[in-house]
Design a protein around this motif. Structure first.
Motif, mmCIF file in Angstrom:
data_model
loop_
_atom_site.group_PDB
_atom_site.id
_atom_site.type_symbol
_atom_site.label_atom_id
_atom_site.label_comp_id
_atom_site.label_asym_id
_atom_site.label_seq_id
_atom_site.Cartn_x
_atom_site.Cartn_y
_atom_site.Cartn_z
ATOM 1 N N VAL A 55 -12.233 -3.450 -25.682
ATOM 2 C CA VAL A 55 -11.556 -3.416 -24.392
ATOM 3 C C VAL A 55 -12.344 -4.210 -23.351
ATOM 4 N N VAL A 56 -13.647 -4.048 -23.326
ATOM 5 C CA VAL A 56 -14.495 -4.777 -22.380
ATOM 6 C C VAL A 56 -14.426 -6.278 -22.663
ATOM 7 N N MET A 57 -14.436 -6.670 -23.921
ATOM 8 C CA MET A 57 -14.364 -8.093 -24.266
ATOM 9 C C MET A 57 -13.015 -8.687 -23.858
ATOM 10 N N ILE A 58 -11.932 -7.946 -24.041
ATOM 11 C CA ILE A 58 -10.611 -8.422 -23.629
ATOM 12 C C ILE A 58 -10.551 -8.573 -22.106
ATOM 13 N N LEU A 59 -11.061 -7.590 -21.373
ATOM 14 C CA LEU A 59 -11.066 -7.671 -19.917
ATOM 15 C C LEU A 59 -11.915 -8.827 -19.415
ATOM 16 N N LEU A 60 -13.079 -9.028 -20.009
ATOM 17 C CA LEU A 60 -13.921 -10.176 -19.621
ATOM 18 C C LEU A 60 -13.221 -11.490 -19.915
ATOM 19 N N GLY A 61 -12.559 -11.571 -21.049
ATOM 20 C CA GLY A 61 -11.809 -12.783 -21.389
ATOM 21 C C GLY A 61 -10.692 -13.056 -20.398
ATOM 22 N N LEU A 62 -9.975 -12.018 -19.981
ATOM 23 C CA LEU A 62 -8.912 -12.189 -18.995
ATOM 24 C C LEU A 62 -9.456 -12.598 -17.630
ATOM 25 N N LEU A 109 -8.486 -16.048 -15.791
ATOM 26 C CA LEU A 109 -7.941 -16.090 -14.437
ATOM 27 C C LEU A 109 -8.794 -16.933 -13.496
ATOM 28 N N LEU A 110 -10.094 -16.882 -13.656
ATOM 29 C CA LEU A 110 -10.972 -17.714 -12.826
ATOM 30 C C LEU A 110 -10.769 -19.191 -13.113
ATOM 31 N N LEU A 111 -10.576 -19.537 -14.349
ATOM 32 C CA LEU A 111 -10.395 -20.946 -14.705
ATOM 33 C C LEU A 111 -9.016 -21.463 -14.327
ATOM 34 N N ILE A 112 -7.991 -20.665 -14.503
ATOM 35 C CA ILE A 112 -6.629 -21.122 -14.224
ATOM 36 C C ILE A 112 -6.266 -20.934 -12.753
ATOM 37 N N GLY A 113 -6.680 -19.861 -12.137
ATOM 38 C CA GLY A 113 -6.290 -19.552 -10.769
ATOM 39 C C GLY A 113 -6.945 -20.432 -9.724
ATOM 40 N N THR A 114 -8.125 -20.911 -9.970
ATOM 41 C CA THR A 114 -8.857 -21.691 -8.979
ATOM 42 C C THR A 114 -8.235 -23.058 -8.698
ATOM 43 N N PRO A 115 -7.861 -23.856 -9.686
ATOM 44 C CA PRO A 115 -7.318 -25.171 -9.364
ATOM 45 C C PRO A 115 -5.962 -25.135 -8.662
ATOM 46 N N LEU A 116 -5.237 -24.047 -8.716
ATOM 47 C CA LEU A 116 -3.919 -24.001 -8.103
ATOM 48 C C LEU A 116 -3.978 -23.851 -6.584
ATOM 49 N N LYS A 117 -5.030 -23.254 -6.048
ATOM 50 C CA LYS A 117 -5.111 -23.023 -4.607
ATOM 51 C C LYS A 117 -5.182 -24.320 -3.793
#
Length: 87
Positions: free
Chosen positions: A6-13, A17-25
């Protein structure tokens, strides 16, 4: 599920999100700025069309479009006053 999975899945998400969400702003801010420039140019076109009978002409360029687009109606009035009385 094990807590480790569960921790590994959350860290992966979070990393995803940090990689995909940042360039869109930055694209959103650029898009909003371009829309304001177009609105400013339309404001200036309307003022030039209506003001032709009153001898008012404000040139439509990047600077005047930015002023009238970002400041709105007060910026447009300021441009007309500057054009009419100062220049």
């Amino acid at each position: 599920m094990e807590p480790k999975v569960v921790v590994m899945i959350l860290l992966g998400l979070i990393i995803l999100l940090l990689l995909i969400g940042t360039p869109l702003k930055p694209f959103r801010f650029i898009g909003q700025g371009m829309i304001k420039l177009v609105i400013g140019a339309l404001f200036l076109f309307a003022v030039n069309t209506i003001g032709s009978s009153f001898d008012i002409h404000v040139p439509i360029n990047l600077l005047t479009s930015a002023v009238s687009g970002f400041l709105g109606i007060p910026g447009l009035i300021a441009l007309v006053v500057i054009e009419k009385y100062i220049i």
